[in-house]
Design a protein around this motif. Structure first.
Motif, PDB file in Angstrom:
ATOM      1  N   LEU A   7      18.788  -1.601   0.008  1.00 51.02           N
ATOM      2  CA  LEU A   7      18.585  -0.580   1.037  1.00 51.02           C
ATOM      3  C   LEU A   7      17.295   0.188   0.764  1.00 51.02           C
ATOM      4  O   LEU A   7      16.531   0.491   1.688  1.00 51.02           O
ATOM      5  N   GLY A   8      17.060   0.463  -0.517  1.00 52.24           N
ATOM      6  CA  GLY A   8      15.829   1.147  -0.894  1.00 52.24           C
ATOM      7  C   GLY A   8      14.605   0.323  -0.530  1.00 52.24           C
ATOM      8  O   GLY A   8      13.565   0.852  -0.121  1.00 52.24           O
ATOM      9  N   LEU A   9      14.771  -0.990  -0.650  1.00 51.45           N
ATOM     10  CA  LEU A   9      13.686  -1.903  -0.349  1.00 51.45           C
ATOM     11  C   LEU A   9      13.270  -1.806   1.123  1.00 51.45           C
ATOM     12  O   LEU A   9      12.082  -1.918   1.455  1.00 51.45           O
ATOM     13  N   ILE A  10      14.263  -1.623   1.999  1.00 52.15           N
ATOM     14  CA  ILE A  10      13.967  -1.479   3.439  1.00 52.15           C
ATOM     15  C   ILE A  10      13.074  -0.251   3.648  1.00 52.15           C
ATOM     16  O   ILE A  10      12.071  -0.292   4.370  1.00 52.15           O
ATOM     17  N   VAL A  11      13.464   0.855   2.984  1.00 56.96           N
ATOM     18  CA  VAL A  11      12.680   2.084   3.118  1.00 56.96           C
ATOM     19  C   VAL A  11      11.274   1.874   2.538  1.00 56.96           C
ATOM     20  O   VAL A  11      10.271   2.267   3.130  1.00 56.96           O
ATOM     21  N   TRP A  12      11.213   1.197   1.385  1.00 60.53           N
ATOM     22  CA  TRP A  12       9.932   0.928   0.728  1.00 60.53           C
ATOM     23  C   TRP A  12       9.027   0.095   1.635  1.00 60.53           C
ATOM     24  O   TRP A  12       7.841   0.392   1.816  1.00 60.53           O
ATOM     25  N   MET A  13       9.651  -0.947   2.238  1.00 59.00           N
ATOM     26  CA  MET A  13       8.938  -1.800   3.196  1.00 59.00           C
ATOM     27  C   MET A  13       8.305  -0.981   4.313  1.00 59.00           C
ATOM     28  O   MET A  13       7.171  -1.233   4.737  1.00 59.00           O
ATOM     29  N   SER A  14       9.097  -0.006   4.791  1.00 61.74           N
ATOM     30  CA  SER A  14       8.642   0.768   5.952  1.00 61.74           C
ATOM     31  C   SER A  14       7.429   1.620   5.618  1.00 61.74           C
ATOM     32  O   SER A  14       6.717   2.059   6.510  1.00 61.74           O
ATOM     33  N   LEU A  15       7.185   1.843   4.319  1.00 62.45           N
ATOM     34  CA  LEU A  15       6.074   2.706   3.909  1.00 62.45           C
ATOM     35  C   LEU A  15       4.839   1.891   3.533  1.00 62.45           C
ATOM     36  O   LEU A  15       3.826   2.437   3.092  1.00 62.45           O
ATOM     37  N   ARG A  16       4.919   0.563   3.682  1.00 62.62           N
ATOM     38  CA  ARG A  16       3.802  -0.300   3.304  1.00 62.62           C
ATOM     39  C   ARG A  16       3.309  -1.092   4.508  1.00 62.62           C
ATOM     40  O   ARG A  16       4.025  -1.255   5.495  1.00 62.62           O
ATOM     41  N   THR A  17       2.095  -1.578   4.414  1.00 60.66           N
ATOM     42  CA  THR A  17       1.578  -2.425   5.486  1.00 60.66           C
ATOM     43  C   THR A  17       1.166  -3.760   4.899  1.00 60.66           C
ATOM     44  O   THR A  17       1.183  -3.946   3.672  1.00 60.66           O
ATOM     45  N   GLY A  18       0.844  -4.696   5.753  1.00 62.72           N
ATOM     46  CA  GLY A  18       0.391  -6.005   5.286  1.00 62.72           C
ATOM     47  C   GLY A  18       1.546  -6.899   4.901  1.00 62.72           C
ATOM     48  O   GLY A  18       2.690  -6.667   5.280  1.00 62.72           O
ATOM     49  N   VAL A  19       1.241  -7.918   4.117  1.00 65.19           N
ATOM     50  CA  VAL A  19       2.269  -8.883   3.736  1.00 65.19           C
ATOM     51  C   VAL A  19       2.843  -8.523   2.382  1.00 65.19           C
ATOM     52  O   VAL A  19       2.223  -7.796   1.608  1.00 65.19           O
ATOM     53  N   PRO A  20       4.040  -9.045   2.079  1.00 59.22           N
ATOM     54  CA  PRO A  20       4.684  -8.718   0.794  1.00 59.22           C
ATOM     55  C   PRO A  20       3.814  -9.172  -0.375  1.00 59.22           C
ATOM     56  O   PRO A  20       2.994 -10.070  -0.228  1.00 59.22           O
ATOM     57  N   ALA A  21       4.024  -8.565  -1.528  1.00 60.51           N
ATOM     58  CA  ALA A  21       3.371  -8.937  -2.785  1.00 60.51           C
ATOM     59  C   ALA A  21       1.874  -8.686  -2.775  1.00 60.51           C
ATOM     60  O   ALA A  21       1.165  -9.131  -3.643  1.00 60.51           O
ATOM     61  N   GLN A  22       1.386  -7.996  -1.737  1.00 59.25           N
ATOM     62  CA  GLN A  22      -0.018  -7.581  -1.753  1.00 59.25           C
ATOM     63  C   GLN A  22      -0.076  -6.072  -1.835  1.00 59.25           C
ATOM     64  O   GLN A  22       0.787  -5.394  -1.302  1.00 59.25           O
ATOM     65  N   PRO A  23      -1.081  -5.565  -2.528  1.00 59.07           N
ATOM     66  CA  PRO A  23      -1.152  -4.105  -2.676  1.00 59.07           C
ATOM     67  C   PRO A  23      -1.322  -3.413  -1.323  1.00 59.07           C
ATOM     68  O   PRO A  23      -1.976  -3.936  -0.424  1.00 59.07           O
ATOM     69  N   SER A  24      -0.681  -2.297  -1.199  1.00 55.15           N
ATOM     70  CA  SER A  24      -0.784  -1.533   0.047  1.00 55.15           C
ATOM     71  C   SER A  24      -0.615  -0.060  -0.269  1.00 55.15           C
ATOM     72  O   SER A  24       0.161   0.297  -1.137  1.00 55.15           O
ATOM     73  N   PRO A  25      -1.342   0.806   0.417  1.00 53.92           N
ATOM     74  CA  PRO A  25      -1.121   2.241   0.221  1.00 53.92           C
ATOM     75  C   PRO A  25       0.176   2.658   0.909  1.00 53.92           C
ATOM     76  O   PRO A  25       0.617   1.990   1.850  1.00 53.92           O
TER      77      PRO A  25
END
Lengths: 588, 360
Positions: free
Chosen positions: A46-64
């Motif tokens: 569930l935390g991952l969903i929230v974390w996802m929502s705060l990032r842009t781009g594709v997974p496993a790439q750095p994002s602000p």
């Protein structure tokens, strides 16, 4: 003091009766560890969903970290439309499911309707057919372009345009409502059974007629229960995938789940994980918020269970000639929920292309699709994968939910109620989101562990999401096992693990069997999570059919659907019979 | 007021059919306080529920006043809502979603021949006054104590001004002290209102305290009916006698003089059972509080030397275990009588009119 009496001094020199006290019981630590691991995974996802929502781009790439996704989501009017469609769909679902479920509950619990066992079996028959197949059946029957009934009315009867359209919000809600009516039936029936029958009898004895008593006494008393059923079904409907996907997408109607699916599997461009994370986070918030009125209603309904008298059976209301109407309603339900969808799907599977029922169409019926689909390797693989899930998932669920239930009901561990709440979390939260989080996680770690696209991801997703089914049943089962039975073994020096294996498991066996079978049936029916985690290697029957359907092979999808029902029905029916018997044993 | 003829109710719920009520006939007069006494499972509640119309008997007839409300043979079954009875349930069945006022007013406003509002208000006020709950009209039902709920249930049953009031173990959910208080109120109310009461209980003390007429029921059959005191003093058989209170039971044989020769000695008895021919076997029952103990012999009939084996102090009474010619006899006396020490030699006397003789 006569000889043979034990004195206090004797006791002091006697061997210690409680050897385990004071020593660390490693097996207990093990059980707690298993329980905590499962709960922690749920929270992390569930935390991952929230974390996802705060990032842009594709997974496993750095994002602000950014709120950009929320901004994009909330500034697009299309998303409000989706939200509106979802709510309307959920409301229609409730409007269909709850009244019919409540009427069936009343008929079976309060009246002298003949053949109640048969009626209850008919109501539970819907389990034999996965929801997405029912939805397909309704498309084959009432779609404006390909629906057999519409084609018949236009081509044969001569109407100008198709009179019915299942691919509307109301049509989808109708189909979803039909499939959820048995859930409403079971929940309302339980509330009626909990109610003190003397409350209704008191109205009758003092001169109040049946109808007034029903409206003014019985209905107000079960109302909190009905309200809780409504909220429960509402959370199920807003998360529903099968019906909106199969029916809605033929007419570009999107609800939350299907819109999210397209964010992750877009027709063109990259998957929009950030956006789907934001959408998911909002839905998590909404569904958790709905639990406040749900539990309030539930508490209220239990408050009405006042002291009951001795356990007499109240005399059922005599239906007289109305019994025909009662059975008429039941048969109509079976027709809508089982017979019509199956027949129209069978019709579609036997035709080279969709035609109206006519002599010409009858002449073109053939089994050609069946012979060709059987040699399809992909279908065989999918079938084996489904079978694997039907055994692996329930077994894993038993393992984890028994551990959680033991900690919740048996240990004195602080925070054990938190474990219980976490196990319950996947019930209200849309299941699709857990699949999304797992897919995302698999992508993030794909360099390290090549799990993406594996069938084990499905096992993980199903298990975590359905642990709550296990804990709910096992909690009440374990509470019924008297603590002293366990303490007697403890005093005798048995370890926690041994006590669970030798004392608790044998005593709650019916509950365990019931949970295993029930979750196995869920694994057989599941499409939502499988679709999101699907890859060529982990196809199951439901995703195979889904692939045919979205690929335009409607007839082939129907054929595979019919095969799925025909081949699996004996197994499913056998499972269901055993499960019901176990439930009766567990309740008695 | 209540006439029951040949009533039978059979339950068929798996296994063998159970004759809950087995060919019962009863006649209860107007304004009578009738108590049906029986153990749980004796069929007493089923009989009461049949009168209310909550059960449909297989055979027999029930009349309330001059109206046949149930006749299986003639196919008559008046539904409960049209029988015009009042009923107090064991669980009270006070509707938890209503206030006190609504609970009592609801039947008045929703039955055939409903009353105008103003009259309903007056009826409710009066009913609450009768059960001493005036002023609680607006209290929600869940906020009442058990005793108050019980009174609301009673008020609701009385407010419909029934000719017959049915009560199904109404006191069994109250604590002991409250039970006695409410019991006496029910008795006083029924006398004041002149209502016919059909009252079901398993508590023989309650039955004795309330009943004009008591009937003892067992296994679906009525064993004995009569005035409370008569049934207590003259039970028709051993099981009725045992049910109404503990009893010393002495097995014996009737001799030529009509005395019964038992383990404690030869007893002069009052009425012998019909079959009490000389040489016949008989059982003599005597209640512990009908056994008289004194240190010195009084010289009256049925007196024997005895030894005090043990003594238990029970508050208002003292219970003794005595040995009379090797037979154990229990005896209860009030505290005001002199205490006898264990081991003391005393005399024990069984008054002729207190001895119950049953055929064996």
């Amino acid at each position: 003091m006569t000889a043979g009496n034990t004195t206090l001094q004797d006791l002091d020199t006697a061997p210690r009766l409680l050897p385990r006290l004071g020593r660390v019981d490693w097996s207990q630590t093990l059980i707690v560890g298993v329980a905590v691991a499962a709960a922690a995974t749920i929270v992390i996802l569930l935390g991952l969903i929230v974390w996802m929502s705060l990032r842009t781009g594709v997974p496993a790439q750095p994002s602000p970290y950014t709120l950009e996704n929320y901004h994009t989501l909330l500034s697009d009017p299309y998303n409000y439309e989706v939200l509106g469609t979802t709510l309307a769909f959920a409301l229609v679902t409730i409007a269909v499911a709850v009244p019919s479920g409540a009427v069936f509950a009343w008929l079976l619990e309060r009246t002298d309707l003949p053949g109640k066992t048969a009626a209850a079996t008919l109501l539970s028959m819907g389990i034999l057919i996965p929801t997405f197949l029912k939805a397909m059946g309704w498309v084959f029957l009432l779609h404006p372009r390909i629906g057999a009934l519409n084609l018949f009315l236009v081509r044969v009867v001569g109407l100008e345009s198709s009179p019915f359209n299942i691919a509307t919000v109301v049509g989808m809600g109708f189909v979803q409502g039909i499939t959820l009516a048995p859930v409403a039936y079971v929940m309302v029936a339980a509330a009626l059974r909990r109610m003190n029958p003397a409350l209704v009898e008191a109205a009758a004895v003092h001169g109040v007629g049946i109808v007034r008593s029903l409206l003014r006494v019985e209905l107000p008393l079960v109302w909190p229960a009905i309200l809780s059923v409504m909220i429960w079904l509402f959370t199920i409907a807003i998360a529903a995938f099968d019906v909106p996907a199969v029916i809605g997408m033929t007419n570009n109607i999107f609800t939350f789940s299907t819109a999210l699916y397209f964010m992750v599997n877009p027709a063109e461009g990259l998957p929009q994980y950030g956006l789907s994370g934001a959408f998911g986070t909002i839905m998590i918030g909404l569904s958790l918020f709905l639990m406040i009125p749900y539990f309030a209603a539930l508490r209220h309904s239990h408050r009405y269970q006042i002291i009951s008298g001795k356990g007499y059976q109240t005399r059922p209301i005599e239906l007289g000639r109305w019994r025909l109407l009662g059975w008429g309603a039941l048969l109509l339900y079976v027709l809508l929920a089982v017979v019509l969808p199956l027949v129209s799907m069978l019709w579609a599977s036997l035709l080279p292309y969709m035609q109206a029922p006519s002599w010409r169409a009858l002449a073109s019926l053939s089994l050609e699709r069946y012979t060709s689909v059987f040699v399809d390797d992909a279908l065989i693989t999918s079938g084996l994968n489904t079978l694997f899930l039907m055994f692996a998932v329930p077994t894993a669920i038993l393992f984890f939910s028994a551990a959680i239930s033991w900690v919740v009901t048996r240990s004195r561990l602080r925070g054990r109620m938190v474990l219980d709440a976490i196990a319950f979390l996947p019930h209200p939260v849309p299941n699709l989101l857990f699949a999304l989080a797992i897919a995302y996680l698999a992508l993030v770690v794909s360099h390290v562990v090549p799990l993406y696209g594996s069938i084990h991801l499905l096992v993980l997703a199903y298990t975590l999401v359905w642990i709550g089914f296990g804990t709910r049943t096992l909690n009440s089962n374990m509470l019924q096992v008297h603590r002293e039975l366990e303490e007697a073994a403890q005093v005798g020096g048995a370890s926690a693990l041994r006590i669970v294996r030798k004392i608790i498991v044998p005593l709650i066996r019916p509950g365990l069997v019931y949970v295993w079978i029930w979750t196995s049936l869920l694994a057989y029916r599941e499409l939502t999570m499988a679709v999101l985690l699907s890859s060529p290697e982990n196809q199951v029957i439901s995703t195979f059919i889904w692939g045919e359907w979205t690929g335009g092979g409607l007839g082939d999808a129907a054929t595979a659907g019919i095969l799925m029902v025909v081949i699996m029905s004996p197994l499913v029916a056998g499972f269901w019979t055993v499960a019901r018997r176990q439930l009766d044993v567990a309740e008695s | 007021m209540i006439e029951i003829r040949g009533l039978s109710k059979i339950f068929r719920t798996g296994g063998d059919p159970v004759h809950a009520v087995d060919n019962v006939s009863l006649s209860i007069g107007e304004r009578e306080f009738f108590v049906l006494l029986g153990l749980s499972g004796s069929g007493k509640t089923t009989l009461l529920r049949s009168i209310a119309g909550l059960e449909k008997p297989e055979s027999g007839e029930i009349r309330l006043g001059d109206r046949v409300v149930n006749s299986a043979e003639r196919g008559i079954f008046i539904p409960p809502s049209d029988r015009g009875v009042g009923m107090v349930f064991q669980s009270y069945a006070v509707w938890p979603h209503m206030t006190v006022f609504d609970n009592i007013a609801f039947p008045l406003l929703n039955r055939r021949g409903r009353l105008p509002r103003a009259q309903v208000r007056e009826r409710v006020r009066h009913a609450l006054e009768l059960v001493q709950l005036s002023g609680l009209e607006d209290r929600p039902a869940p906020m009442l104590s058990g005793g108050q709920q019980q009174r609301v249930a009673l008020a609701r049953a009385l407010a419909v001004e029934p000719q017959v009031l049915l009560m199904d173990e109404p006191l069994s959910n109250l604590d002991a002290r409250l039970r006695e208080e409410v019991r006496d109120e029910i008795k006083a109310l029924s006398q004041k209102l002149g209502v016919t009461v059909f009252y079901v209980t398993h508590d023989q003390v309650e039955a004795m305290a309330l009943a004009d007429t008591v009937a003892v029921m067992s296994h679906g059959k009525i064993l004995q009916t009569g005035p409370a005191q008569a049934v207590y003093d003259r039970p028709v058989d051993r099981s009725v006698g045992e049910f109404l209170g503990s009893m010393n039971e002495l097995e014996g044989r009737v001799d030529a003089d009509g005395r019964v020769v038992t383990g404690v000695g030869s007893l002069a008895c009052g009425l012998l059972p019909q079959e009490g021919d000389p040489g016949g076997e008989a059982l003599v029952g005597v209640r512990p509080n009908d056994v008289y103990v004194s240190v010195a012999a009084t010289g009256r009939e049925n007196e024997f030397p005895a030894r005090v084996e043990s003594r238990v102090f029970l508050g208002d009474i003292v219970a003794y275990q005595l040995s009379v010619n090797g037979t154990a006899i229990s005896c209860k006396t009030t505290v005001s009588e002199p205490a006898f020490d264990p081991g003391a030699n005393v005399h024990v006397r069984f008054p002729r009119d207190k001895l119950k003789v049953f055929a064996r």
